[in-house]
Scaffold this motif. Sequence first.
Motif, PDB file in Angstrom:
ATOM      1  N   TYR A 266       0.842  -1.268   0.029  1.00  0.00           N
ATOM      2  CA  TYR A 266       0.047  -0.141   0.200  1.00  0.00           C
ATOM      3  C   TYR A 266       0.953   1.147   0.025  1.00  0.00           C
ATOM      4  O   TYR A 266       0.518   2.125  -0.516  1.00  0.00           O
ATOM      5  CB  TYR A 266      -1.066   0.000   1.265  1.00  0.00           C
ATOM      6  CG  TYR A 266      -1.890  -1.081   1.133  1.00  0.00           C
ATOM      7  CD1 TYR A 266      -3.166  -0.701   0.426  1.00  0.00           C
ATOM      8  CD2 TYR A 266      -1.607  -2.249   1.566  1.00  0.00           C
ATOM      9  CE1 TYR A 266      -4.016  -1.744   0.375  1.00  0.00           C
ATOM     10  CE2 TYR A 266      -2.856  -3.157   1.710  1.00  0.00           C
ATOM     11  CZ  TYR A 266      -4.058  -3.018   0.858  1.00  0.00           C
ATOM     12  OH  TYR A 266      -4.901  -4.039   0.976  1.00  0.00           O
ATOM     13  N   ILE A 267       2.046   1.139   0.717  1.00  0.00           N
ATOM     14  CA  ILE A 267       2.938   2.444   0.679  1.00  0.00           C
ATOM     15  C   ILE A 267       3.573   2.407  -0.647  1.00  0.00           C
ATOM     16  O   ILE A 267       3.758   3.652  -1.153  1.00  0.00           O
ATOM     17  CB  ILE A 267       4.055   2.239   1.752  1.00  0.00           C
ATOM     18  CG1 ILE A 267       3.246   2.146   3.199  1.00  0.00           C
ATOM     19  CG2 ILE A 267       5.175   3.192   1.812  1.00  0.00           C
ATOM     20  CD1 ILE A 267       4.321   1.801   4.351  1.00  0.00           C
ATOM     21  N   SER A 268       3.634   1.490  -1.371  1.00  0.00           N
ATOM     22  CA  SER A 268       4.619   1.357  -2.512  1.00  0.00           C
ATOM     23  C   SER A 268       3.526   2.078  -3.395  1.00  0.00           C
ATOM     24  O   SER A 268       4.006   3.040  -4.455  1.00  0.00           O
ATOM     25  CB  SER A 268       4.855   0.230  -3.158  1.00  0.00           C
ATOM     26  OG  SER A 268       5.390   0.269  -4.467  1.00  0.00           O
ATOM     27  N   ILE A 269       2.267   1.665  -3.708  1.00  0.00           N
ATOM     28  CA  ILE A 269       1.471   2.396  -4.631  1.00  0.00           C
ATOM     29  C   ILE A 269       0.880   3.667  -4.258  1.00  0.00           C
ATOM     30  O   ILE A 269       0.556   4.541  -5.120  1.00  0.00           O
ATOM     31  CB  ILE A 269      -0.101   1.402  -4.628  1.00  0.00           C
ATOM     32  CG1 ILE A 269      -0.740   1.363  -3.462  1.00  0.00           C
ATOM     33  CG2 ILE A 269       0.422  -0.108  -5.302  1.00  0.00           C
ATOM     34  CD1 ILE A 269      -2.081   0.785  -3.595  1.00  0.00           C
ATOM     35  N   ALA A 270       1.060   3.963  -2.970  1.00  0.00           N
ATOM     36  CA  ALA A 270       0.700   5.624  -2.631  1.00  0.00           C
ATOM     37  C   ALA A 270       1.900   6.414  -3.096  1.00  0.00           C
ATOM     38  O   ALA A 270       1.724   7.523  -3.330  1.00  0.00           O
ATOM     39  CB  ALA A 270       0.671   5.499  -0.861  1.00  0.00           C
TER      40      ALA A 270
ATOM     41  N   ASP B  40       3.534  -9.178  -9.868  1.00  0.00           N
ATOM     42  CA  ASP B  40       3.566  -8.591  -8.710  1.00  0.00           C
ATOM     43  C   ASP B  40       2.106  -8.585  -8.105  1.00  0.00           C
ATOM     44  O   ASP B  40       1.657  -7.602  -8.260  1.00  0.00           O
ATOM     45  CB  ASP B  40       4.114  -7.183  -8.870  1.00  0.00           C
ATOM     46  CG  ASP B  40       4.423  -6.663  -7.437  1.00  0.00           C
ATOM     47  OD1 ASP B  40       4.169  -7.040  -6.511  1.00  0.00           O
ATOM     48  OD2 ASP B  40       5.059  -5.378  -7.212  1.00  0.00           O
ATOM     49  N   TYR B  41       1.888  -9.592  -7.660  1.00  0.00           N
ATOM     50  CA  TYR B  41       0.314 -10.080  -7.244  1.00  0.00           C
ATOM     51  C   TYR B  41      -0.007  -9.249  -6.078  1.00  0.00           C
ATOM     52  O   TYR B  41      -1.016  -9.093  -5.875  1.00  0.00           O
ATOM     53  CB  TYR B  41       0.227 -11.616  -6.874  1.00  0.00           C
ATOM     54  CG  TYR B  41       0.295 -12.381  -8.452  1.00  0.00           C
ATOM     55  CD1 TYR B  41      -0.622 -12.497  -9.420  1.00  0.00           C
ATOM     56  CD2 TYR B  41       1.646 -13.015  -8.623  1.00  0.00           C
ATOM     57  CE1 TYR B  41      -0.499 -13.274 -10.532  1.00  0.00           C
ATOM     58  CE2 TYR B  41       1.831 -13.764  -9.852  1.00  0.00           C
ATOM     59  CZ  TYR B  41       0.752 -13.725 -10.884  1.00  0.00           C
ATOM     60  OH  TYR B  41       0.964 -14.547 -11.864  1.00  0.00           O
ATOM     61  N   GLY B  42       1.027  -9.165  -5.232  1.00  0.00           N
ATOM     62  CA  GLY B  42       0.609  -8.441  -3.908  1.00  0.00           C
ATOM     63  C   GLY B  42       0.467  -6.867  -4.312  1.00  0.00           C
ATOM     64  O   GLY B  42      -0.473  -6.476  -3.557  1.00  0.00           O
ATOM     65  N   ALA B  43       1.180  -6.088  -5.117  1.00  0.00           N
ATOM     66  CA  ALA B  43       0.835  -4.948  -5.302  1.00  0.00           C
ATOM     67  C   ALA B  43      -0.546  -4.899  -6.176  1.00  0.00           C
ATOM     68  O   ALA B  43      -1.359  -3.887  -6.175  1.00  0.00           O
ATOM     69  CB  ALA B  43       1.903  -4.147  -6.358  1.00  0.00           C
ATOM     70  N   GLY B  44      -0.642  -5.761  -7.026  1.00  0.00           N
ATOM     71  CA  GLY B  44      -1.885  -5.899  -7.960  1.00  0.00           C
ATOM     72  C   GLY B  44      -3.166  -5.982  -7.133  1.00  0.00           C
ATOM     73  O   GLY B  44      -4.201  -5.374  -7.102  1.00  0.00           O
ATOM     74  N   ALA B  45      -3.043  -6.834  -6.043  1.00  0.00           N
ATOM     75  CA  ALA B  45      -4.031  -7.046  -4.962  1.00  0.00           C
ATOM     76  C   ALA B  45      -4.311  -5.918  -4.107  1.00  0.00           C
ATOM     77  O   ALA B  45      -5.730  -5.335  -3.863  1.00  0.00           O
ATOM     78  CB  ALA B  45      -3.793  -8.111  -4.083  1.00  0.00           C
ATOM     79  N   ALA B  46      -3.462  -5.251  -3.788  1.00  0.00           N
ATOM     80  CA  ALA B  46      -3.377  -3.939  -3.057  1.00  0.00           C
ATOM     81  C   ALA B  46      -4.172  -2.758  -4.057  1.00  0.00           C
ATOM     82  O   ALA B  46      -5.124  -1.965  -3.552  1.00  0.00           O
ATOM     83  CB  ALA B  46      -2.207  -3.276  -2.746  1.00  0.00           C
ATOM     84  N   MET B  47      -3.987  -2.705  -5.165  1.00  0.00           N
ATOM     85  CA  MET B  47      -4.369  -1.863  -6.172  1.00  0.00           C
ATOM     86  C   MET B  47      -6.061  -2.395  -6.302  1.00  0.00           C
ATOM     87  O   MET B  47      -7.024  -1.282  -6.325  1.00  0.00           O
ATOM     88  CB  MET B  47      -3.834  -1.703  -7.533  1.00  0.00           C
ATOM     89  CG  MET B  47      -2.459  -1.272  -7.708  1.00  0.00           C
ATOM     90  SD  MET B  47      -1.709  -1.389  -9.212  1.00  0.00           S
ATOM     91  CE  MET B  47      -0.085  -0.858  -8.701  1.00  0.00           C
TER      92      MET B  47
END
Length: 315
Positions: free
Chosen positions: A74-78, A283-290
């Motif tokens: 979440y911090i990465s996509i923010a 990057d399934y973790g970042a995709g899931a957060a989005m």
Amino acid sequence: MTLTAPSPSTASVDVPPARRRNWAPYVLILGASLVLLLGMGYPVVWQIITSFQKYGALQQLGGKAPDFVWFANYISIAQNATFWEVTLRSVLFCIVTAAITVVVGVLMALLMTKVPAVVRFILQIALLLAWAMPVIAAMTVWIWLFDRRRGVVNYLLNLIPGVDVGQFNWIGTTPALFFTVAGIIIIWMSVPFVAFSAYAGLTQVSGEVLEASQLDGAGAWQRFRYVMFPVLKPVIAIVLLLNLIWDLRVFAQITLLQDAGPKSTDYDLLGTYIYKTGVAGFDYGAGAAMSIFVLAITIALSWFYVRSLIKEETS
């Protein structure tokens, strides 16, 4: 004279029979509730858990258990400026397309109330065919229409005296033209649903009231505003909400247009950007957060509608 109260043994008291709870409605909705919980609840829970993990190609193949990184995704996509550009673009896109869709759909519904029965039947069949057409088939036709070499649009424009567009590329020239074409396609696919819903609402408008308002001197706009719109308001609210949600999550149309044109992030909306990050980028973790972020936006939109419904019910 002495009055005596009746003894408890002789007094008659009417006791209502105990009400038995009817369990049939609960049993009938149990199956649908279980299907919703399993079919929709499990993917959402999986997405939430994955959004807190470092989940890449190695974890997907089972080579290594995913590590919990908690809020790192979440911090990465923010901190991802591209993600916020795509988000803003997606929100503006869904607002514009949903608003135009509702306006055009309501106008089509009004048209169906004015034309003869035969014309209305033909119009309804045409709308139904457009709505029922599979996305892949529809997109194949639309991409062919805007094809720069053999497209019908360029061919017809070149027939106009003084106009020479040549082999103009409608899809790959600028993002503005790309999303204009995408908006036209999505509006074309969504208008039938709005038109049928609004037409069903218009059938509930009293003909006597419309005739009386016309005799009182009300014009077409006044009849729509003061007689038809109050009846259509709940219908317009729900179809607008649904179109906002659908257009925010649009994926297939943008992906197929990108396959026929540019594939850079300047031409992405949230659906395609999440796919490129999560599935194509492993990057399934970042995709899931989005995805959870998009879910939060959807819930926020739905909450405003539900809240307005509660206010109307209370008033």
